[in-house]
Design a protein around this motif. Structure first.
Motif, PDB file in Angstrom:
ATOM      1  N   UNK A 188       0.840  -1.189   0.000  1.00 31.22           N
ATOM      2  CA  UNK A 188       0.000   0.000   0.000  1.00 31.22           C
ATOM      3  C   UNK A 188       0.880   1.245   0.000  1.00 31.22           C
ATOM      4  N   UNK A 189       0.442   2.310  -0.683  1.00 36.12           N
ATOM      5  CA  UNK A 189       1.289   3.494  -0.829  1.00 36.12           C
ATOM      6  C   UNK A 189       1.604   4.169   0.507  1.00 36.12           C
ATOM      7  N   UNK A 190       0.633   4.179   1.426  1.00 35.96           N
ATOM      8  CA  UNK A 190       0.872   4.847   2.709  1.00 35.96           C
ATOM      9  C   UNK A 190       1.902   4.082   3.524  1.00 35.96           C
ATOM     10  N   UNK A 191       1.822   2.767   3.495  1.00 34.57           N
ATOM     11  CA  UNK A 191       2.816   1.980   4.234  1.00 34.57           C
ATOM     12  C   UNK A 191       4.197   2.106   3.619  1.00 34.57           C
ATOM     13  N   UNK A 192       4.248   2.184   2.299  1.00 36.74           N
ATOM     14  CA  UNK A 192       5.550   2.415   1.657  1.00 36.74           C
ATOM     15  C   UNK A 192       6.137   3.758   2.100  1.00 36.74           C
ATOM     16  N   UNK A 193       5.315   4.788   2.144  1.00 37.99           N
ATOM     17  CA  UNK A 193       5.769   6.099   2.619  1.00 37.99           C
ATOM     18  C   UNK A 193       6.211   6.028   4.077  1.00 37.99           C
ATOM     19  N   UNK A 194       5.476   5.266   4.878  1.00 40.48           N
ATOM     20  CA  UNK A 194       5.839   5.104   6.286  1.00 40.48           C
ATOM     21  C   UNK A 194       7.227   4.495   6.420  1.00 40.48           C
ATOM     22  N   UNK A 213      -0.892  10.175   6.056  1.00 42.00           N
ATOM     23  CA  UNK A 213      -0.864  10.776   4.727  1.00 42.00           C
ATOM     24  C   UNK A 213      -2.220  11.394   4.418  1.00 42.00           C
ATOM     25  N   UNK A 214      -2.192  12.678   4.083  1.00 45.85           N
ATOM     26  CA  UNK A 214      -3.411  13.384   3.703  1.00 45.85           C
ATOM     27  C   UNK A 214      -3.250  13.850   2.263  1.00 45.85           C
ATOM     28  N   UNK A 215      -3.908  13.155   1.376  1.00 42.58           N
ATOM     29  CA  UNK A 215      -3.898  13.514  -0.034  1.00 42.58           C
ATOM     30  C   UNK A 215      -5.314  13.418  -0.558  1.00 42.58           C
ATOM     31  N   UNK A 216      -5.486  12.747  -1.702  1.00 40.13           N
ATOM     32  CA  UNK A 216      -6.845  12.534  -2.225  1.00 40.13           C
ATOM     33  C   UNK A 216      -7.688  11.789  -1.194  1.00 40.13           C
ATOM     34  N   UNK A 217      -7.052  10.842  -0.500  1.00 40.18           N
ATOM     35  CA  UNK A 217      -7.659  10.153   0.633  1.00 40.18           C
ATOM     36  C   UNK A 217      -6.808  10.383   1.865  1.00 40.18           C
ATOM     37  N   UNK A 218      -7.107   9.657   2.930  1.00 42.97           N
ATOM     38  CA  UNK A 218      -6.337   9.746   4.167  1.00 42.97           C
ATOM     39  C   UNK A 218      -6.045   8.335   4.655  1.00 42.97           C
ATOM     40  N   UNK A 219      -4.793   8.077   4.967  1.00 41.02           N
ATOM     41  CA  UNK A 219      -4.402   6.777   5.507  1.00 41.02           C
ATOM     42  C   UNK A 219      -3.248   6.952   6.462  1.00 41.02           C
ATOM     43  N   UNK A 340       3.166  14.041   9.418  1.00 43.87           N
ATOM     44  CA  UNK A 340       2.097  14.349   8.464  1.00 43.87           C
ATOM     45  C   UNK A 340       2.710  14.449   7.074  1.00 43.87           C
ATOM     46  N   UNK A 341       2.175  13.678   6.132  1.00 40.77           N
ATOM     47  CA  UNK A 341       2.689  13.712   4.768  1.00 40.77           C
ATOM     48  C   UNK A 341       1.557  13.841   3.767  1.00 40.77           C
ATOM     49  N   UNK A 342       1.898  13.735   2.490  1.00 45.77           N
ATOM     50  CA  UNK A 342       0.905  13.872   1.438  1.00 45.77           C
ATOM     51  C   UNK A 342       0.783  15.304   0.953  1.00 45.77           C
ATOM     52  N   UNK A 343      -0.152  15.526   0.048  1.00 47.50           N
ATOM     53  CA  UNK A 343      -0.302  16.840  -0.580  1.00 47.50           C
ATOM     54  C   UNK A 343      -0.601  17.961   0.388  1.00 47.50           C
ATOM     55  N   UNK A 344      -1.209  17.635   1.527  1.00 46.12           N
ATOM     56  CA  UNK A 344      -1.600  18.676   2.487  1.00 46.12           C
ATOM     57  C   UNK A 344      -0.387  19.411   3.052  1.00 46.12           C
ATOM     58  N   UNK A 345       0.802  18.825   2.943  1.00 49.84           N
ATOM     59  CA  UNK A 345       1.991  19.495   3.470  1.00 49.84           C
ATOM     60  C   UNK A 345       2.253  20.817   2.751  1.00 49.84           C
ATOM     61  N   UNK A 346       1.714  20.964   1.552  1.00 47.72           N
ATOM     62  CA  UNK A 346       1.894  22.224   0.818  1.00 47.72           C
ATOM     63  C   UNK A 346       1.126  23.359   1.487  1.00 47.72           C
TER      64      UNK A 346
END
Length: 396
Positions: A188-194, A213-219, A340-346
């Motif tokens: 899963x992408x979130x676990x890979x990022x973790x 991760x907060x992007x299109x979804x949240x995980x 906190x990661x994903x697009x929301x960091x912008x």
């Protein structure tokens, strides 16, 4: 695959050999003394193992370290030319393909759009890039990593449900291994990022952390005592489907008031569009060329940067919901670190203060006093590094 450097991975069948090379990969450059300290092995054992690994071209002496009173230690690191790894990351709209060396330096990289492609077309595209990079590899390819959004059965290598690309119970591991006969690992992408954050980013020096991760979804991904926690059914970390407001909007999962329905970038766009339709003024409409269907998170962030009151207000609302989720994670897991990661960091400059105030109010003091909260600086690099690390941890 010309000029392949021969290495014998399976001299690593011993547990100690595998332990040492993975410490060197993830912590290097590192001295033999520090390897012994981290692994609990004796220094003579570490010396024997590292000599064997150097003879097999898997590691190399890299540089001299700083002296702590005696002779300067020799620092070891993975030999980048020892192996290559292919990583395919299939997101909601794009396919990212990478060929890396043993030190996870990117040698080749392609990005292609997959929006509106069906399952078979996406699989064909995935195989196309695997074949391309297989032919371009300059070292052995011991494994392939495939990252997808949505829940997966990692051991079986199955994408259970990836709604944005129409996948359901797709046996990725079988498909790739049947065609290329190379061990393939799916995550899963979130676990890979973790994993990327844990081994190479902000969480490198902790043993317990939660990545959100907060992007299109949240995980989220959870590290407990230095290991990724998967849960009994390989489904741990679905923080996006915890309830924030029982009277909230319906989520894609069918429930109401989920974090994902209230604090994701998708929720951000929906809230902004709804507000404009209700007559609220915002420069977002102009930035989207007058077409509400073209509103994106990036446009909302740009509007907030330019002083748009509505954009700033909605971002603060998102921040409060995210703060509740972070407080819940702190109270549940009592971690050393929340990332906190994903697009929301912008939007960090617009959400951090409100989020932190909410966390401080809602987290138990006994849990809050020991935790650090940070925003990821790695971005998509965390996904790549986590996926490549997953492959090498399995094969080495």
């Amino acid at each position: 695959m010309q000029n392949i450097i021969p290495v014998s991975y399976k001299l690593l069948k011993g547990m100690n050999e595998s332990l040492v090379i993975n410490i060197i990969r993830q912590r290097g450059p590192i001295s033999r003394v520090d390897i012994a300290r981290l692994t609990g092995l004796t220094q003579p054992t570490v010396t024997n193992i590292t000599n064997k690994l150097m003879e097999s071209n898997l590691i190399m002496e890299y540089m001299m370290g700083e002296s702590s009173g005696g002779r300067r230690p020799v620092l070891l690191k993975i030999n980048p030319e020892a192996l290559n790894v292919i990583v395919i990351h299939i997101s909601s709209n794009k396919l990212f393909a990478y060929l890396t060396d043993g030190d996870i330096n990117v040698l080749k990289h392609d990005t292609v759009k997959i929006k509106n492609l069906n399952k078979e077309q996406i699989i064909d595209m995935m195989n196309e890039y695997i074949e391309k990079y297989q032919n371009e590899a300059k070292a052995q390819l011991p494994g392939i990593g495939v990252v997808v959004h949505g829940p997966v059965k990692a051991r079986e290598g199955i994408s259970i449900f990836a709604p944005n690309i129409g996948w359901k119970n797709v046996p990725i591991k079988f498909i790739v291994e049947d065609k290329f006969h190379i061990p393939t690992f799916v995550e899963n992408d979130v676990r890979a990022m973790t994993l990327g954050e844990f081994y190479y980013g902000a969480a490198r020096d902790v043993n317990n952390m939660v990545f959100i991760k907060v992007g299109y979804g949240v995980g989220s991904g959870i590290i407990m005592d230095g290991r990724l926690y998967r849960g009994v059914g390989d489904s741990a970390g679905e923080i996006g489907h915890t309830t924030i407001d029982v009277g909230g909007p319906q989520c894609g999962c069918g429930n109401y008031g989920c974090l994902e329905a209230m604090a994701s970038e998708n929720a951000l766009v929906k809230t902004m569009v709804k507000s404009i339709k209700e007559g609220r003024d915002s420069m977002v409409l102009d930035l989207a060329g007058g077409n509400l269907e073209d509103v994106t998170p990036e446009i909302i962030y740009e509007a907030a940067t330019n002083g748009d009151i509505l954009a700033s207000r909605i971002l603060r609302q998102i921040a409060r919901y995210l703060g509740i989720a972070v407080a819940n994670a702190i109270n549940t897991f009592n971690p050393e670190l929340i990332v906190i990661g994903g697009g929301i960091t912008r939007a960090k400059s617009f959400i951090e203060e409100t989020m932190m105030e909410t966390v401080k109010c809602r987290a138990l003091e006994s849990c809050f006093q020991d935790v650090r909260i940070s925003f990821s600086a790695m971005g998509d690099e965390a996904t790549l590094k986590g996926a490549a690390d997953m492959v090498m941890a399995e094969v080495l």
